[in-house]
Write an enzyme that holds these catalytic residues in place. Structure first.
Site, PDB file in Angstrom:
ATOM      1  N   SER A 218     -27.563 -38.083  -1.840  1.00  0.00           N
ATOM      2  CA  SER A 218     -26.397 -37.200  -1.669  1.00  0.00           C
ATOM      3  C   SER A 218     -25.106 -38.005  -1.644  1.00  0.00           C
ATOM      4  O   SER A 218     -24.109 -37.636  -2.274  1.00  0.00           O
ATOM      5  CB  SER A 218     -26.516 -36.431  -0.353  1.00  0.00           C
TER       6      SER A 218
ATOM      7  N   ARG B 272     -33.598 -23.125 -12.279  1.00  0.00           N
ATOM      8  CA  ARG B 272     -33.110 -22.993 -10.889  1.00  0.00           C
ATOM      9  C   ARG B 272     -31.839 -22.144 -10.814  1.00  0.00           C
ATOM     10  O   ARG B 272     -31.030 -22.153 -11.736  1.00  0.00           O
ATOM     11  CB  ARG B 272     -32.888 -24.382 -10.281  1.00  0.00           C
TER      12      ARG B 272
ATOM     13  N   SER C  70     -25.795 -24.233   2.542  1.00  0.00           N
ATOM     14  CA  SER C  70     -26.060 -25.114   1.396  1.00  0.00           C
ATOM     15  C   SER C  70     -24.912 -26.083   1.193  1.00  0.00           C
ATOM     16  O   SER C  70     -23.787 -25.669   0.896  1.00  0.00           O
ATOM     17  CB  SER C  70     -26.278 -24.285   0.124  1.00  0.00           C
TER      18      SER C  70
ATOM     19  N   GLN D 166     -24.636 -28.008  -1.244  1.00  0.00           N
ATOM     20  CA  GLN D 166     -24.263 -27.999  -2.660  1.00  0.00           C
ATOM     21  C   GLN D 166     -23.199 -26.949  -2.923  1.00  0.00           C
ATOM     22  O   GLN D 166     -22.214 -27.196  -3.620  1.00  0.00           O
ATOM     23  CB  GLN D 166     -25.498 -27.755  -3.526  1.00  0.00           C
TER      24      GLN D 166
ATOM     25  N   ASP E 212     -35.241 -31.263   2.591  1.00  0.00           N
ATOM     26  CA  ASP E 212     -36.030 -31.957   1.569  1.00  0.00           C
ATOM     27  C   ASP E 212     -37.281 -32.634   2.127  1.00  0.00           C
ATOM     28  O   ASP E 212     -38.062 -33.223   1.382  1.00  0.00           O
ATOM     29  CB  ASP E 212     -35.154 -33.017   0.875  1.00  0.00           C
TER      30      ASP E 212
ATOM     31  N   ARG F   6     -41.824 -25.640  -3.654  1.00  0.00           N
ATOM     32  CA  ARG F   6     -42.421 -26.674  -2.783  1.00  0.00           C
ATOM     33  C   ARG F   6     -43.411 -26.107  -1.773  1.00  0.00           C
ATOM     34  O   ARG F   6     -44.243 -26.859  -1.248  1.00  0.00           O
ATOM     35  CB  ARG F   6     -41.316 -27.461  -2.073  1.00  0.00           C
TER      36      ARG F   6
END
Ligand code: S3P
Length: 484
Positions: free
Chosen positions: A55, A156, A200, A202, A353, A384
């Site tokens: 990141s 995605r 998030s 992102q 993650d 996942r």
């Protein structure tokens, strides 16, 4: 129950280097169908410096590209994901050169100059972070660029970023909310207040990058604090940013624009998400005693350490210090007796993650581990939850899941299946964290595991095999394995 928010060959070094360093992901994924296997390993010990934080590496390149003057980055993660962002920054006009030491890069930013309009689509490979952050960046720069990626990234969801950018006046063309995306950035983006529905980093970072040149206060409220590297690094580059928790648990970040960024030095600390894999291996293999050096200890990233400790993990945080505005430390991890746990949704942002690694840890704990609030895991590099469930089941572990939860029945040890050598390799869908989790599972179990497409590990941890091998892990590239 505590509740909180054998015998094997090593991969020959030249072979592993050839596999993970010299071939690009696209080229390799076309030519390789060779699985890797992990074999029962005994008493891991030694020291490792896990690779630079992914990141922070993306952000250092992006902010360095925007800044006036030079940014010197040390410890950059030279992985596939980050190298895609580096190429995108060059395409947008930054001059970027490799320094003389490993992980050292010099970025000459564009400052107040006009960015270059890329003459080809920006390819982000497997990287959701690179793509989403750069969508915000391009929006704010006022240029037109197209975004492409590999098969996983192309499936995605991008609307979480595209919708708020559209609301800022950016013109967007997408494949129904997915890549390929073409984005015509705005020259007159206004500072606005935004509220996101998921925590998030992102999304938050994309909005901040889009608004850097806007005059006034850009405010972003998120339901809980997600990783705050953009905020911290913007401040290190001279921008004015304020970040605070609200009384109801939500979090607000404010950016005072226009921001004038000045090149600086960024020392990238070790990635806690990569550190989770050797940590799990050491916790699960009796008698292990390893040291992971210079690991990022930002509180928005330490959920996994909290959970592993609450499960009985012997983890000592040593030599805490501040470097480049971030907390870092060395982490000693020893083989431990573990017990099951329930993790609630509120801890997810600080370890989003690390759940494939936690799923493996849970299999070696005694009792049930229930992980809640995992909806986002369904839309990461792979589904996942599904991939972790399959991986554990292939080794005989009882596991159940729902739309946003996973439950693992740990028995203190994983035996694997007697017929495991005849079993198909574990499917990864090209997801680096699933591949590493499965390989760690095989190291700590009584029988080996085979894993599909291990080259995907190069997206975040190119030296994974070498680092783990230096601690005593046993791997093999299965030359005559089942193609996958
Ligand atoms: C990242 C944010 C997280 C994480 C990803 C890296 C970042 O995604 O899963 O690997 O660098 O901002 P979300 O913020 O979308 O959860």
């Amino acid at each position: 129950m505590c509740i909180i928010g054998g015998v094997a060959c090593h991969v020959p070094a030249p072979l592993s280097k050839r596999f993970f360093l010299f071939l690009s992901y696209e080229v390799f994924s076309l030519v390789s169908t060779t699985p890797a296997s992990a074999h029962p390993s005994f008493r891991l010990c030694g020291k490792v410096r896990v690779p630079g934080d992914k990141s922070i590496s993306h952000r250092a390149l992006i902010l360095g590209m925007l800044a006036t003057g030079q940014t010197r980055i040390t410890g950059l993660l030279e992985s596939e994901d980050v190298l895609h962002t580096l190429a995108a920054m060059r395409a947008l006009g930054a001059h970027i050169e490799k320094g003389s030491e490993p992980g050292c890069w010099i970025v000459d930013g564009i400052g107040t100059d006009q960015p270059t309009t890329p003459n080809a689509p920006l390819n982000f490979g497997n990287s959701g972070t690179g793509a989403r952050l750069c969508m915000g960046l391009v929006a704010g720069l006022g240029v037109t660029a197209s975004f492409i990626g590999d098969q996983s990234l192309s499936g995605r969801p991008m609307n979480r970023v595209l919708k708020p950018l559209k609301a800022l006046g950016v013109i967007i063309n997408s494949n129904d909310g997915c890549l390929p995306v073409t984005l015509a950035g705005g020259t007159d983006i206004l500072a606005q207040a935004h509220e996101t529905h998921i925590a998030s980093a992102q999304v938050k970072s994309a909005l901040m990058l889009a608004s850097l040149r806007a005059d006034g206060v850009t405010e972003i409220i998120e339901p809980a604090l997600s990783r705050d590297h953009t905020e911290r690094m913007l401040m290190a580059f001279g921008a004015k940013v304020r970040s605070e928790s609200l009384a109801d648990g939500r979090h607000r970040a404010r950016l005072y624009g226009p921001a004038h960024l000045q090149g600086t030095k960024i020392d990238v600390p070790g990635d806690p998400s990569s550190a989770a894999f050797p940590m799990v291996a050491a916790l699960c293999i009796p008698g292990s005693d390893i040291m992971l050096q210079d690991v990022l200890m930002n509180p928005t990233r330490t959920g996994f350490i909290k959970v592993a400790r609450a499960m009985g993990g012997k983890i000592d945080i040593l030599n805490r210090r501040i470097s480049g505005g971030e907390d870092i430390a060395d982490i000693r991890v020893r083989g431990s007796r573990l017990h099951g746990i329930t993790t609630r949704a509120d801890i997810v942002p600080s370890m989003v993650d690390e759940f494939p690694a936690l799923a493996v840890l849970a299999a070696f704990a005694s009792g049930t581990t229930m992980m809640q609030g995992l909806g986002e895991l369904r839309v990461k590099e792979s589904d996942r939850i599904a991939r972790s469930e399959e991986m554990l089941r292939a080794m005989g572990v009882n596991v159940k899941s729902g739309p946003d939860w996973m439950q693992v029945e740990g028995t203190g040890a994983v035996w694997g299946k007697a017929t495991s050598t005849a079993l198909a390799p574990v499917r990864t869908d090209g997801d680096h964290r699933i591949a590493m989790a499965a390989l760690i599972l095989g190291l700590a179990a009584f029988r080996q595991i085979e894993v599909c497409a291990p080259e995907c590990i190069a997206t975040s941890y190119p030296a994974f095999f070498d680092d783990m091998r230096s601690l005593g892990a046993k791997f093999q590239i299965v030359e005559e394995g089942v193609a996958c």
